[in-house]
Design an enzyme around this catalytic site. Structure first.
Site, PDB file in Angstrom:
ATOM      1  N   THR A   1       0.815  -1.216   0.000  1.00 55.75           N
ATOM      2  CA  THR A   1       0.000   0.000   0.000  1.00 55.75           C
ATOM      3  C   THR A   1       0.848   1.266   0.000  1.00 55.75           C
ATOM      4  O   THR A   1       0.688   2.124  -0.865  1.00 55.75           O
ATOM      5  CB  THR A   1      -0.876  -0.021   1.261  1.00 55.75           C
ATOM      6  OG1 THR A   1      -0.051  -0.480   2.344  1.00 55.75           O
ATOM      7  CG2 THR A   1      -2.057  -0.917   1.088  1.00 55.75           C
TER       8      THR A   1
ATOM      9  N   PHE B   1      -8.746   3.918   4.215  1.00 55.24           N
ATOM     10  CA  PHE B   1      -8.247   2.902   5.142  1.00 55.24           C
ATOM     11  C   PHE B   1      -9.344   1.936   5.574  1.00 55.24           C
ATOM     12  O   PHE B   1      -9.243   1.291   6.620  1.00 55.24           O
ATOM     13  CB  PHE B   1      -7.619   3.576   6.364  1.00 55.24           C
ATOM     14  CG  PHE B   1      -6.366   4.341   6.034  1.00 55.24           C
ATOM     15  CD1 PHE B   1      -5.173   3.670   5.829  1.00 55.24           C
ATOM     16  CD2 PHE B   1      -6.381   5.712   5.896  1.00 55.24           C
ATOM     17  CE1 PHE B   1      -4.005   4.361   5.500  1.00 55.24           C
ATOM     18  CE2 PHE B   1      -5.225   6.418   5.566  1.00 55.24           C
ATOM     19  CZ  PHE B   1      -4.032   5.738   5.370  1.00 55.24           C
TER      20      PHE B   1
ATOM     21  N   CYS C   1      -7.893  -0.192   8.696  1.00 58.38           N
ATOM     22  CA  CYS C   1      -6.448  -0.411   8.685  1.00 58.38           C
ATOM     23  C   CYS C   1      -5.815  -0.179  10.053  1.00 58.38           C
ATOM     24  O   CYS C   1      -6.022   0.856  10.680  1.00 58.38           O
ATOM     25  CB  CYS C   1      -5.828   0.554   7.674  1.00 58.38           C
ATOM     26  SG  CYS C   1      -4.059   0.344   7.560  1.00 58.38           S
TER      27      CYS C   1
END
Ligand SMILES: Cc1cc2nc3c(=O)[nH]c(=O)nc-3n(C[C@H](O)[C@H](O)[C@H](O)COP(=O)(O)OP(=O)(O)OC[C@H]3O[C@@H](n4cnc5c(N)ncnc54)[C@H](O)[C@@H]3O)c2cc1C
Ligand code: HEM
Ligand SMILES: Cc1cc2nc3c(=O)[nH]c(=O)nc-3n(C[C@H](O)[C@H](O)[C@H](O)COP(=O)(O)O)c2cc1C
Length: 1018
Positions: A229, A358, A365
């Site tokens: 990411t 996220f 996340c």
């Protein structure tokens, strides 16, 4: 076609088939808001994500809903990703950063750099070194280093499509690497506070919480999720900056102003967080090109979304993040890269659900702070150091079928000069979006601007902070009112701005905020769009429910139509609370001045004032600090030893009885909050060591407002200052270490201090010990005072029954005296040692703080209760049992309590044993002690005793008619989690429920106040 264009063509809800899987996709704000409702939808990986399971199994990212290891691993790993965790990784991030910079420097004037490749290496090595303590050393290889190469190869060979032999071979290599990593950590070869250390740390049972296979799964998950990411975000952001030179210039101005002109300036952790415009640009990159292009939501039951689309139980809908980030609510020109979209006022005026790079909810996340810090640090350093030439006129590539990605992005670099930086940083004030940089912001608000400062507080921290904020705002010209949140329940705010300072207790509101929370939960809307700002006070030790209440308040007020004056501010009491308070105060005064300011009006302090003001100074020297903390003198009646200081098994314990002054009452279960003095010997030691004249009188005048100020209303002597007003042994914060480093002209000492400041571990040295250890520090008296934190009060559970002793309170105090971690002699806790030495007849300064109503009500004699404690945690239960005794004496009904009590040895620290045994034989309580140093039949800790009494417990809690309540008091670090787990286990074994269902049961017990904790970090 990129997924955002697909969504534009077919959205807001459509079926699509990519990589052989047919899925339902959604992208409009309204649908996504519904899909993110955790009551109706949860994450459950669909085929593309589930495909990685042969490699990462039930690792966090790919765990199915309800898989037990998910919660366990999240609990274990979360602290490593919090603020303190990320601050700890800063030094390792800098190390990898240096390697990138060295490589890039060598290319200048010779060849372009491969931005995508090098930033991917940076991402991989940062995860490896910061989170696992291992160096991949990627910049020494032309391609990828062996381990990153292995997991890329394993990911590419995933079954069923991939070559099984390649997959098996690479996975075996990765497992061997991980097993070696684990061994190195176990043998102390890698001595760092990283995630592997966290996973291997023994839990209450002596075993790590995660098994070997799950630990491997988590390490692989983090290697993958942590680098794929960020390695996309960083080049993408740099690409966007190159395409938008005005933005790049503004970021360079911001970074130049922060870092200065020096080529090799090493940024400190805190400096990165202050680069707010750069953060806006990163957010804007995440908006346009979210590296995680989608996430899955599965319906928990048949449900309808968008008022008409039926989603069947178990059916998944995939949220297309890039498309959500281009919805009409973002305004015109959604393709334009414009970081100003993330300016605080624009964020405040936009629905929060529009931005989801996220993910969402509990499965969002875990590495977000880590990623943002890493990306901001890397981008800041490279824009500070280089100019970029895109001589090849790079165009984005299509990564997979649905994503634009910066593959093969190459640019040439030129080193920037100090003169260029100097010139640039001077340009900042005119251009920066930073509120603090605005030179001509008004210093005062229109007189009488009404601000309500509301607190949600049990133990007084938020109450005291509310007063501090109110004082600050009054100085700015505001008319302020301060009060508990509940006094404003059901009334839409009428003040121009409402400031809320609130904390949480096991995710629940404080007693003075309960009605307010119910009201905002049930309310349909507020009158108008009142402005508000929330300052959340929490403690990351409560990982699951960190900041639960402030977050709920902030979000709900926004949903009800309130307007955020500032984004939610979160302060961690176990970290730099004072720093967070200062930052919030600065942001709040700036925002108010900007909104309600009158630039032409003189600041209040400049108005014509009388020539003199006269202030009468009355009362003891501590009057001002006593008033700040609401403490009053209380007389000690008795102080005797319960456990001797000479015992070989632990701390001394004292029983102290205190008389309450007229007008102060208490209820069984409440707390006494004590403001103590530093011990005379320590004060003398400091005076002697630094050759300070004890009787020299100081007049200490604040030069600016700050919550850090020592509360003083008169001159004091040096001895008085050191005795009553400042903490002498509190460990130095990174900021204090940095100040000391800046004051130190000796390069090796300065470097060591700087290393301590940036290091992964919290300092064990207090500021004063630093002055001894680093004698070259050259600080003035003023700076020395600033380095010392003001004295703070400590809380003690009241160990008496208000029915038996309405005018006196008892305390049980464990006396902290251990070799100091800093190596400087004995560490004596301030308040516990002060209390240990107070004599009958002497006065202490204290106040009574109400416990939460839920805890107080445990004293009700007619209630079925299970009491669990260890050590001095038993204190409030002495009161609970006293109330039962009083009820028995009065002939009132009472239910015998079941009391689990953990001590070390029956002959050493089984305090109040005679009284407990007498109460047991009177039928008031059934005692269940556990002796950790003299285990009986394998029962060592209180949780073992509970497990052994599972039948009896189930009889009480299994039948709802018993309405049994559980109270836990004492050590919050080890005992409380172990006790939670044993109750979960009992529920699971008796009902056949799954681990997740059993956890949900406990959560429900906690939220409905049937399982109540009053615990503290030791
Ligand atoms: C709600 C609540 C109820 C409480 N009830 C009770 C109670 O009934 N009885 C009771 O005894 N306590 C109780 N406490 C704990 C109490 O408030 C104090 O924290 C405790 O007495 C220690 O305070 P102190 O001033 O003596 O130590 P401090 O001067 O505050 O020192 C403690 C700090 O020093 C650190 N430290 C510990 N050992 C060392 C070492 N060897 N070297 C360097 N640093 C070290 C610790 O990490 C901690 O941060 C309660 C706390 C709360 C929040
Ligand atoms: C810009 C960088 C990042 C982005 C955009 C990002 C995005 C996401 C998203 C969208 C999810 C949710 C996925 C879903 O719902 O299916 C997620 C989960 C996760 N991320 Fe990140 N991530 C980033 C960086 C990181 C880093 C640096 C780490 C670790 C070092 C990390 C570790 C994880 C883990 C472990 C999960 C699973 C959490 C759980 O389910 O409990 N991420 N991430
Ligand atoms: C029993 C107990 C439970 C707590 N639970 C939480 C929590 O769930 N989440 C959190 O962020 N902080 C939690 N904390 C930390 C408090 O929020 C923190 O101590 C705060 O300073 C309390 O504010 P107050 O003194 O104004 O009540 C808890 C503290 C205690 C003593």
């Amino acid at each position: 076609m990129p997924s955002d264009l697909l969504a534009e063509r077919y959205g807001p809800l459509f079926y699509g088939e990519f990589s052989g899987a047919r899925r339902l996709y959604a992208c409009s704000l309204e649908l996504v808001d519904e899909l993110c409702d955790e009551e109706r939808f949860v994450k459950n990986p669909t085929k593309p994500l589930a495909r990685v399971r042969p490699l990462v199994g039930d690792g966090l990212f790919s765990a199915f809903h309800g898989e037990p290891n998910w919660q366990k691993a999240r609990d274990v790993l979360l602290p490593g990703f919090g603020f303190t965790g990320v601050r700890g990784y800063h030094a390792a991030m800098l190390d990898i950063n240096d390697r990138l910079v060295r490589k890039w420097d060598a290319t200048v004037g010779k060849s372009p750099v491969d931005v995508s490749m090098d930033l991917q290496k940076l991402a991989m090595d940062t995860v490896g070194f910061a989170l696992m303590g291992t160096q991949f050393d990627s910049f020494s290889y032309d391609g990828f280093a062996p381990i990153p190469e292995s997991f890329l190869a394993a990911s590419a060979a995933l079954p069923p499509e991939g070559d099984p032999r390649v997959f098996e071979r690479e996975r075996a290599r990765l497992y061997a690497f991980i097993d070696d990593l684990i061994e190195q950590h176990q043998n102390g070869v890698t001595a760092s506070d990283d995630l592997v250390t966290l996973m291997l740390a023994p839990g209450p049972e002596g075993q790590p919480a995660l098994d070997l296979q799950n630990t491997r799964n988590q390490i692989l998950t983090i290697l993958i999720a942590g680098q794929l990411t960020t390695s996309e975000l960083m080049p993408m952001a740099l690409f966007n900056l190159l395409r938008n030179p005005v933005v790049l210039h503004r970021i360079q101005a911001e970074v130049d102003a922060a870092f200065g002109t020096d080529d090799d300036r090493i940024p400190a952790f805190e400096e990165i967080g202050k680069l707010t415009y750069l953060r806006q640009a990163i957010d804007e990159s995440l908006r346009l090109s979210p590296p995680a292009a989608s996430f899955d939501r599965m319906a928990l039951a048949d449900t309808v979304i968008g008022g008409k689309y039926l989603i069947k139980e178990g059916e998944a809908v995939t949220v297309l993040v890039g498309a959500l980030h281009r919805q009409p609510q973002w305004g015109d020109n959604v393709e334009l890269f414009d970081p100003d979209r993330f300016a605080p006022e624009q964020v405040a005026n936009r629905p929060t659900g529009l931005f989801k790079p996220f993910g969402t909810g509990i499965r969002s996340c875990i590495g977000r702070q880590f990623a943002l810090h890493e990306a901001a640090l890397a981008l800041a350093r490279v824009v500070h150091r280089y100019r970029f030439l895109d001589s090849g006129n790079y165009v984005l590539k299509m990564g997979d079928k649905t994503k634009r990605q910066p593959f093969g992005f190459q640019i040439e670099l030129v080193r920037r000069t100090p003169a260029e930086r100097e010139h640039n940083s001077r340009a900042l004030p005119a251009q920066s979006a930073l509120p603090s940089a605005s030179a001509d912001r008004p210093m005062a608000v229109a007189a009488g601007t009404a601000v309500a400062v509301l607190h949600g507080s049990n133990l007084g921290t938020c109450r005291a902070l509310a007063k501090v904020f109110a004082e600050e705002l009054t100085d700015l010209g505001c008319t302020t009112t301060v009060g508990p949140l509940d006094s404003f329940a059901a009334t839409s705010p009428t003040a121009a701005v409402t400031v809320i300072v609130a904390s949480s207790y096991n995710g629940q509101p404080t007693d003075d905020a309960r009605e307010f929370l119910s009201w905002i939960t049930e309310s349909k809307g507020l009158d108008g769009s009142p402005l508000y700002a929330v300052f959340g006070v929490g403690d990351r030790n409560w990982v699951d429910t960190y900041q639960a209440v402030p977050r709920r308040v902030d979000e709900r007020l926004s949903e009800l139509g309130g307007q955020r004056l500032l984004p939610l501010a979160e302060a961690d009491t176990s970290s730099d609370l004072a720093g967070a308070v200062e930052e919030f105060t600065a942001a709040l005064t700036t925002a108010l001045a900007e909104r309600f300011g009158d630039a032409s009006a003189p600041a209040p302090r400049e108005t014509a004032e009388p020539l003199y003001s006269v202030r009468r100074v009355v009362g003891p020297v501590t009057s001002a600090i006593d008033a700040r903390f609401d403490v009053v003198p209380m007389m000690v009646l008795e102080n005797h030893e319960l456990v001797s200081a000479d015992n070989p098994l632990g701390q001394a314990k004292r029983h102290i009885r205190i008389s309450l002054p007229e007008g102060i009452d208490y209820h069984t279960g409440d707390h006494l909050t004590v403001l103590a003095d530093n011990p005379a010997e320590l004060v003398q030691l400091v005076l002697d060591h630094f050759h300070i004249d004890p009787d020299l009188r100081l007049s200490i005048n604040p030069r600016r407002k700050s919550s850090r100020l020592i509360a003083l209303d008169r001159e004091v002597t040096n001895r008085e200052l050191l005795t009553h007003f400042v903490e002498l042994r509190k460990p130095a914060t990174p900021n204090q270490l940095r100040q000391l480093a800046a004051s130190n002209p000796c390069p090796p000492e300065r470097e060591r201090l700087q290393r301590l400041a940036d290091g992964t571990e919290a300092s064990v040295l207090s500021p004063l010990e630093c002055l001894v250890e680093f004698p070259a520090c050259n600080i003035t008296g003023e700076q020395a005072i600033e380095l010392l934190e003001p004295m703070t009060p400590r809380h003690y559970s009241i160990a008496s029954s208000s029915r038996l002793y309405p005018r006196t309170v008892g305390l049980v105090v464990s006396v902290l005296a251990e070799p100091a971690r800093s190596g400087y002699g004995l560490f004596r806790g301030v308040a516990s040692n002060y209390l240990a030495n107070v004599q009958p007849g002497q006065h202490i300064r204290a106040r009574v703080d109400q416990a939460r109503q839920a805890f107080r009500s445990g004293a009700d004699p007619s209630k079925n209760v299970i009491l669990v404690s260890a050590g001095t945690g038993v204190a409030p239960f002495c009161g609970f049992l006293g109330d039962r005794f009083a009820a028995k004496q009065a002939g009132e009904p009472f239910a015998p309590a079941l009391c689990f009590f953990g001590v070390r040895h029956p002959d050493v620290d089984y305090i109040f044993r005679e009284q407990f045994e007498a109460a047991d034989s009177e039928g008031i309580v059934s005692m269940r002690p556990a002796f950790s140093r003299a285990p009986q039949e394998g029962i060592r800790y209180v949780q073992d005793r509970i497990a052994a009494s599972a039948d009896e417990i189930w009889e009480l809690i299994g039948d709802p008619d018993n309405d049994t309540h559980i109270y836990v008091c004492g050590d919050g670090a080890k005992m409380a989690p172990a006790v939670r787990q044993v109750f979960i286990d009992i529920y699971r074994s008796r009902t056949g429920a799954s681990e997740q269902q059993s956890r949900d049961w406990l959560i429900n017990e906690v939220t409905s106040d049937r399982y109540v904790e009053d615990v503290w970090a030791q």
